[in-house]
Design a protein around this motif. Structure first.
Motif, short mmCIF file in Angstrom:
data_model
loop_
_atom_site.label_atom_id
_atom_site.label_comp_id
_atom_site.label_asym_id
_atom_site.label_seq_id
_atom_site.Cartn_x
_atom_site.Cartn_y
_atom_site.Cartn_z
N PHE A 28 -36.11 -20.67 11.11
CA PHE A 28 -36.32 -20.57 12.44
C PHE A 28 -35.38 -21.45 13.26
N THR A 29 -34.92 -22.63 12.89
CA THR A 29 -33.90 -23.44 13.53
C THR A 29 -33.64 -24.15 12.40
N ALA A 87 -40.23 -21.80 1.84
CA ALA A 87 -39.61 -20.63 0.92
C ALA A 87 -38.07 -20.72 1.07
N HIS A 88 -37.78 -20.83 2.27
CA HIS A 88 -36.28 -20.59 2.64
C HIS A 88 -35.56 -21.90 1.96
N ASN A 89 -35.88 -22.98 2.07
CA ASN A 89 -35.32 -24.29 1.34
C ASN A 89 -35.15 -23.91 0.03
N VAL A 138 -36.78 -7.62 18.31
CA VAL A 138 -37.42 -8.70 17.50
C VAL A 138 -37.45 -8.32 16.00
N ALA A 139 -37.79 -7.28 15.61
CA ALA A 139 -37.74 -6.72 14.48
C ALA A 139 -36.31 -6.65 13.37
N LYS A 140 -35.43 -6.62 14.34
CA LYS A 140 -33.89 -6.73 13.80
C LYS A 140 -33.60 -8.35 13.50
N ILE A 141 -34.07 -9.14 14.35
CA ILE A 141 -33.96 -10.44 14.22
C ILE A 141 -34.70 -11.31 12.90
N LEU A 142 -35.88 -10.70 12.89
CA LEU A 142 -36.82 -11.06 11.83
C LEU A 142 -36.27 -10.66 10.43
N LYS A 162 -32.93 -10.04 10.06
CA LYS A 162 -31.97 -10.92 9.82
C LYS A 162 -32.22 -12.04 9.01
N TRP A 163 -33.08 -12.71 9.37
CA TRP A 163 -33.64 -14.01 8.78
C TRP A 163 -34.48 -13.87 7.61
N GLY A 164 -34.88 -12.61 7.07
CA GLY A 164 -35.57 -12.43 6.19
C GLY A 164 -37.07 -12.66 6.28
#
Length: 255
Positions: A39-40, A188-190, A241-245, A247-249
């Protein structure tokens, strides 16, 4: 020739005056955190805050007619910074909880999820709920909705408050902490990054605090909130928004 030159100079003067009098685009300060990927997070290569919520508020600003200046700060200081007029918007991994809604206003939902549970890899038990960790010392990030919720259960020996999720993961990784709680997608990302090889995300665990991430503004900024919601709806409809989501999995799980 002199008259022609005069006309040319007059035209230049008028153009410069018009440019000078044109309204400058509004720049809004946006509070985001250096920890909270995807997210950030702090991108050490550019020394700037990046992530899903940065991309989203940037696109919303483009559509709504304002530019953003990202202000990095600890998660626990975001709400106070907003109400204290140090920032204008919160765009981070912040759940729109009932308690926070009493202090600030939130946009329409961006993304929904609950807390995740992490334990040392050596602990292979399939935990299903907080009750399964009765009497243990666990950790959660200060300022999040999870700290109070976990403490209110009264089932833990202690709920330690940590400044960041990586701090929790480090203590779980070294075995200093029995279990840690945090935003499921961030945990999960970490772990996908492989930075905490001795930590396991418990897939059998069912979250007790489920909410939605949204963009925060002051209660007095209803006009700004309206612009954000209008642009957010537009960006959801046109697929941004879907493209951004994606992009970040996090594709397919927007609010």
């Amino acid at each position: 020739m002199k008259f022609k030159r005069f006309i040319q100079l007059a035209g230049v003067a008028i153009a410069l005056a018009a440019a000078t009098n044109a309204p400058a685009q509004q720049v809004l300060k946006v509070g985001s955190t250096p920890t909270g990927a995807p997210f950030t997070f702090l991108d050490t290569k550019t020394n700037s805050i990046q992530g899903l919520m940065v991309d989203l508020i940037t696109e919303i600003g483009k559509d709504a007619g304002f530019s953003v200046q990202i202000e990095p700060m600890q998660f626990s200081t975001l709400v106070a910074s907003l109400t204290g007029n140090k920032i204008d918007i919160i765009s981070a991994a912040m759940l729109a909880t009932a308690a926070r809604k009493e202090i600030i206003d939130f946009s329409d939902p961006v993304y929904s999820y609950g807390e995740g549970l992490v334990v040392p890899k050596s602990d292979t038990k399939n935990y299903a709920s907080a009750e399964d960790l009765k009497g243990e010392v666990v950790g959660a990030q200060v300022g999040t909705a999870y700290v109070d919720a976990l403490r209110k259960t009264g089932i833990f020996a202690e709920v330690k408050a940590y400044d960041t999720l990586p701090d929790i993961l480090r203590d779980v990784n070294t075995g200093r902490l029995k279990a840690g709680y945090g935003d499921y997608p961030i945990l999960a990302h970490n772990l996908r990054l492989g930075l905490f090889p001795e930590v396991r995300l418990v897939e059998s665990y069912k979250p007790m605090t489920v909410g939605t991430i949204a963009i925060g503004v002051r209660k007095s900024d209803q006009e700004l909130l309206g612009k954000i919601n209008a642009s957010l709806a537009k960006l959801k409809a046109n697929g941004t928004v879907a493209k951004i989501l994606d992009k970040w999995g996090l594709g397919g799980k927007s609010g």
